[in-house]
Design a protein around this motif. Structure first.
Motif, PDB file in Angstrom:
ATOM      1  N   HIS A   1       0.877  -1.161   0.000  1.00  0.00           N
ATOM      2  CA  HIS A   1       0.000   0.000   0.000  1.00  0.00           C
ATOM      3  C   HIS A   1       0.918   1.215   0.000  1.00  0.00           C
ATOM      4  CE1 HIS A   1       1.089   0.212   4.213  1.00  0.00           C
ATOM      5  NE2 HIS A   1       0.618  -1.012   4.409  1.00  0.00           N
ATOM      6  N   GLU A   2       0.301   2.378   0.126  1.00  0.00           N
ATOM      7  CA  GLU A   2       1.084   3.609   0.030  1.00  0.00           C
ATOM      8  C   GLU A   2       2.199   3.709   1.060  1.00  0.00           C
ATOM      9  OE1 GLU A   2      -0.367   7.983  -0.154  1.00  0.00           O
ATOM     10  OE2 GLU A   2      -2.042   6.664  -0.668  1.00  0.00           O
ATOM     11  N   GLY A   3       1.993   3.056   2.203  1.00  0.00           N
ATOM     12  CA  GLY A   3       3.048   3.046   3.221  1.00  0.00           C
ATOM     13  C   GLY A   3       4.326   2.461   2.664  1.00  0.00           C
ATOM     14  N   HIS A   4       4.199   1.364   1.934  1.00  0.00           N
ATOM     15  CA  HIS A   4       5.381   0.734   1.329  1.00  0.00           C
ATOM     16  C   HIS A   4       5.946   1.574   0.192  1.00  0.00           C
ATOM     17  CE1 HIS A   4       2.969  -2.793   2.833  1.00  0.00           C
ATOM     18  NE2 HIS A   4       4.156  -3.151   3.302  1.00  0.00           N
ATOM     19  N   THR A   5       5.057   2.000  -0.712  1.00  0.00           N
ATOM     20  CA  THR A   5       5.573   2.696  -1.900  1.00  0.00           C
ATOM     21  C   THR A   5       6.213   4.036  -1.513  1.00  0.00           C
ATOM     22  OG1 THR A   5       3.363   3.566  -2.341  1.00  0.00           O
ATOM     23  CG2 THR A   5       4.010   1.556  -3.513  1.00  0.00           C
ATOM     24  N   HIS A   6       5.744   4.598  -0.414  1.00  0.00           N
ATOM     25  CA  HIS A   6       6.374   5.809   0.086  1.00  0.00           C
ATOM     26  C   HIS A   6       7.838   5.542   0.469  1.00  0.00           C
ATOM     27  CE1 HIS A   6       6.887   9.638   2.048  1.00  0.00           C
ATOM     28  NE2 HIS A   6       7.094   9.075   3.227  1.00  0.00           N
TER      29      HIS A   6
ATOM     30  N   ARG B   1      -2.316 -17.039   6.274  1.00  0.00           N
ATOM     31  CA  ARG B   1      -3.308 -16.207   5.583  1.00  0.00           C
ATOM     32  C   ARG B   1      -2.838 -14.762   5.430  1.00  0.00           C
ATOM     33  NH1 ARG B   1      -7.283 -13.191   8.382  1.00  0.00           N
ATOM     34  NH2 ARG B   1      -6.667 -12.899  10.549  1.00  0.00           N
ATOM     35  N   TYR B   2      -1.527 -14.539   5.643  1.00  0.00           N
ATOM     36  CA  TYR B   2      -1.019 -13.187   5.403  1.00  0.00           C
ATOM     37  C   TYR B   2      -1.298 -12.852   3.930  1.00  0.00           C
ATOM     38  CZ  TYR B   2       1.616  -8.960   6.015  1.00  0.00           C
ATOM     39  OH  TYR B   2       1.949  -7.631   6.112  1.00  0.00           O
ATOM     40  N   PRO B   3      -1.915 -11.688   3.672  1.00  0.00           N
ATOM     41  CA  PRO B   3      -2.369 -11.435   2.291  1.00  0.00           C
ATOM     42  C   PRO B   3      -1.199 -11.312   1.306  1.00  0.00           C
ATOM     43  CG  PRO B   3      -2.578  -9.456   3.650  1.00  0.00           C
ATOM     44  CD  PRO B   3      -2.225 -10.575   4.579  1.00  0.00           C
ATOM     45  N   ARG B   4      -1.388 -11.870   0.119  1.00  0.00           N
ATOM     46  CA  ARG B   4      -0.339 -11.839  -0.908  1.00  0.00           C
ATOM     47  C   ARG B   4      -0.930 -11.425  -2.248  1.00  0.00           C
ATOM     48  NH1 ARG B   4       3.562 -16.419   1.597  1.00  0.00           N
ATOM     49  NH2 ARG B   4       2.394 -16.530   3.528  1.00  0.00           N
ATOM     50  N   ASP B   5      -0.194 -10.640  -2.999  1.00  0.00           N
ATOM     51  CA  ASP B   5      -0.618 -10.263  -4.345  1.00  0.00           C
ATOM     52  C   ASP B   5       0.604  -9.819  -5.133  1.00  0.00           C
ATOM     53  OD1 ASP B   5      -1.769  -9.390  -6.670  1.00  0.00           O
ATOM     54  OD2 ASP B   5      -3.353  -8.225  -5.695  1.00  0.00           O
TER      55      ASP B   5
ATOM     56  N   ASN C   1      -5.687  -4.072   6.957  1.00  0.00           N
ATOM     57  CA  ASN C   1      -6.958  -3.326   6.988  1.00  0.00           C
ATOM     58  C   ASN C   1      -8.050  -4.028   6.176  1.00  0.00           C
ATOM     59  OD1 ASN C   1      -5.749  -1.412   8.568  1.00  0.00           O
ATOM     60  ND2 ASN C   1      -5.592   0.170   6.976  1.00  0.00           N
ATOM     61  N   VAL C   2      -7.653  -4.815   5.173  1.00  0.00           N
ATOM     62  CA  VAL C   2      -8.648  -5.502   4.333  1.00  0.00           C
ATOM     63  C   VAL C   2      -9.483  -6.490   5.136  1.00  0.00           C
ATOM     64  CG1 VAL C   2      -7.279  -5.322   2.221  1.00  0.00           C
ATOM     65  CG2 VAL C   2      -6.998  -7.339   3.659  1.00  0.00           C
ATOM     66  N   PHE C   3      -8.991  -6.875   6.307  1.00  0.00           N
ATOM     67  CA  PHE C   3      -9.738  -7.843   7.118  1.00  0.00           C
ATOM     68  C   PHE C   3     -10.797  -7.196   8.007  1.00  0.00           C
ATOM     69  CE2 PHE C   3      -5.561 -10.217   6.720  1.00  0.00           C
ATOM     70  CZ  PHE C   3      -6.035 -11.106   5.762  1.00  0.00           C
ATOM     71  N   LEU C   4     -10.891  -5.860   7.990  1.00  0.00           N
ATOM     72  CA  LEU C   4     -11.877  -5.167   8.826  1.00  0.00           C
ATOM     73  C   LEU C   4     -13.263  -5.237   8.184  1.00  0.00           C
ATOM     74  CD1 LEU C   4      -9.901  -1.863   9.604  1.00  0.00           C
ATOM     75  CD2 LEU C   4     -10.392  -3.712  11.243  1.00  0.00           C
ATOM     76  N   SER C   5     -14.306  -5.419   8.999  1.00  0.00           N
ATOM     77  CA  SER C   5     -15.669  -5.270   8.495  1.00  0.00           C
ATOM     78  C   SER C   5     -15.912  -3.776   8.279  1.00  0.00           C
ATOM     79  CB  SER C   5     -16.672  -5.812   9.518  1.00  0.00           C
ATOM     80  OG  SER C   5     -16.730  -4.927  10.635  1.00  0.00           O
TER      81      SER C   5
ATOM     82  N   THR D   1      -8.793  -9.160  12.665  1.00  0.00           N
ATOM     83  CA  THR D   1      -7.433  -8.639  12.536  1.00  0.00           C
ATOM     84  C   THR D   1      -7.098  -7.704  13.686  1.00  0.00           C
ATOM     85  OG1 THR D   1      -5.817  -7.848  10.920  1.00  0.00           O
ATOM     86  CG2 THR D   1      -7.832  -6.544  11.146  1.00  0.00           C
ATOM     87  N   ARG D   2      -5.827  -7.429  13.789  1.00  0.00           N
ATOM     88  CA  ARG D   2      -5.314  -6.631  14.892  1.00  0.00           C
ATOM     89  C   ARG D   2      -4.616  -5.419  14.272  1.00  0.00           C
ATOM     90  NH1 ARG D   2      -0.352  -6.924  16.986  1.00  0.00           N
ATOM     91  NH2 ARG D   2       0.060  -6.577  19.210  1.00  0.00           N
ATOM     92  N   LEU D   3      -4.949  -4.231  14.745  1.00  0.00           N
ATOM     93  CA  LEU D   3      -4.345  -3.023  14.179  1.00  0.00           C
ATOM     94  C   LEU D   3      -3.410  -2.371  15.183  1.00  0.00           C
ATOM     95  CD1 LEU D   3      -7.428  -1.332  12.430  1.00  0.00           C
ATOM     96  CD2 LEU D   3      -5.826  -3.048  11.527  1.00  0.00           C
TER      97      LEU D   3
END
Lengths: 290, 290
Positions: free
Chosen positions: B34-39, B70-74, B188-192, B271-273
């Motif tokens: 996400h932007e955190g990484h690309t920054h 289940r760590y998200p991967r793409d 964050n994708v795991f949040l309702s 998830t845990r933030l």
């Protein structure tokens, strides 16, 4: 030859050399040089653009009852010998600068250490890999040189470099010996003259062991017993260990069918000596590793 | 942008660049950018000749009941984003190549870890420093970039680099946030959608904490209670911790008179933030470290 005391300056210099595409050879020592050390330096001299030798008696690798405080030191003589061996940089970091406060990060090695010297020196090799990691990061070598006299240390450094992917080539050079075969060691000065005479039987017993293998013996137990018997009969020293193990994995073998090491440690009154021979299944000597 | 899977090839490349006097910037990630990484990548791009980003979901830093599987991967999307951010090398080492057999050398960190996330994730930061040591030796960076969102990780990397004398500059960059203030996170994708709305109160509570300090409050207990009360009142999440500590030492303070961090972790259903704010004794925001 330049003498460097400051870690920061050492890092500046090594950074410069790396960027100028200089190949760096590094010899880590605890000082009190003999031919075993200078041989490493000379070999490094032939293979690299820059040769760095460090002297650092590392408190982290000495146990509470070991000889840290009386480990022999002679900086003046060492400086001369290093210069004669063609060393470019003699790096003498200070213990306070090396360990400015209790370490927050610790390293330990669980394999290759519960045998030979590691067995009676718990934590010793943890101290070794920690200081070497620090020294590698300070000197940024392409090649590091160690003597095969401490073959277990070479096996441990091999694991360190592979496990943590240091971009470093490990070179283990053959043990340098006195004319009568005794392995050179900074600790030989602590032998009495009687013990000095007896001590030649350590190497003799190892040569006997190899001869047994050349003659077809494949049973480690028989070889170990022969070595132990010879040392017991011929010296006043107390055997700490006699072991025959695979190398560099340092695991027990039931039949000799691969590269093995026969290694001994003998406790004399004021000092403890170690020695070893490395050979293949046919008894062919392996003089160093690369 | 070149994609490299092999550790050996990565080491060849980085060796070449070092010898050509190229400055290398490195961003270690677990992917799902996400932007955190690309920054981090864009900042590295501005300051270095070569930018390397690694994606490696490191099993060693996940506990047995954590979300490794289940760590998200793409990878496809990550590749696109890295390329757009100006990355030169996307390094995707394989877990089998990274850990070919049980490690013989292990690393652990005893300081800065028994607080915040480290408290509930025993061994987590041991895994982090181990993989980073390996990645640093593979990529040989001059500068490494981490997000201050995981401020404890930045503190741990600081200890790693200092303790083991890595010739590397550590740069901690400010947390990147959504428009409503929620810290960007792969999790964050795991949040309702209800949780997503509630989650903004995490950052709001941290801003309130800082405002209290600006207004003269020096008592950490009062500030911690305020943050905890806000999160409890405004979200359905369960507070894992709210802590106010010195930074980067991460020790408890009785009166705020130095640089401190207020950090929280909140467990939502799936998830845990985590989030934090760093400020000085007067409440002045510290946006990153260098």
């Amino acid at each position: 030859m330049e003498v460097i005391y400051s870690i920061e300056l050492m890092q500046q210099k090594s950074d410069e050399w790396v960027r100028k595409n200089k190949r760096i050879g590094f010899v880590a020592t605890m000082g009190f040089f003999h031919e075993g050390h200078t041989h490493l330096m000379k070999e490094a001299r032939q293979q690299n653009d820059i040769v760095i030798t460090s002297i650092f008696v590392n408190p982290l690798q000495f146990g509470p009852h070991e000889d840290y405080d009386r480990y022999p030191r002679d900086e003046r003589h060492d400086t001369l010998l290093a210069e004669q061996a063609g060393v470019d940089i003699l790096f003498l970091p200070d213990v306070e600068e090396m360990y400015p406060r209790p370490m927050q990060v610790s390293m330990s090695i669980t394999d290759r250490v519960n045998v030979l010297c590691g067995k009676s020196r718990p934590g010793h090799f943890d101290g070794v890999i920690t200081v070497l990691t620090k020294l590698f990061n300070m000197t940024r070598p392409n090649r590091v040189y160690f003597g095969m006299k401490d073959a277990q240390q070479v096996a441990v450094v091999d694991a360190l470099i592979r496990n943590l992917n240091f971009p470093i080539e490990l070179i283990g050079l053959p043990t340098i010996r006195e004319v009568d075969g005794l392995a050179k060691s900074s600790r030989n000065v602590f032998l009495s003259s009687v013990e000095r005479d007896e001590a030649i039987w350590i190497f003799k017993s190892l040569k006997e062991a190899r001869q047994l293998v050349v003659d077809g013996e494949k049973n480690p137990a028989i070889i170990v017993k022969e070595v132990a018997d010879t040392i017991t009969r011929r010296t006043s020293g107390k055997i700490d260990y006699v072991e025959l193990l695979s190398y560099p994995h340092l695991t027990p073998v039931s039949v000799i069918e691969q590269q093995v090491i026969v290694a001994v440690a003998v406790q004399f009154e004021h000092t403890r000596l170690i020695d070893n021979l490395l050979f293949d299944a046919s008894g062919k000597l392996i003089e160093g590793i690369k």
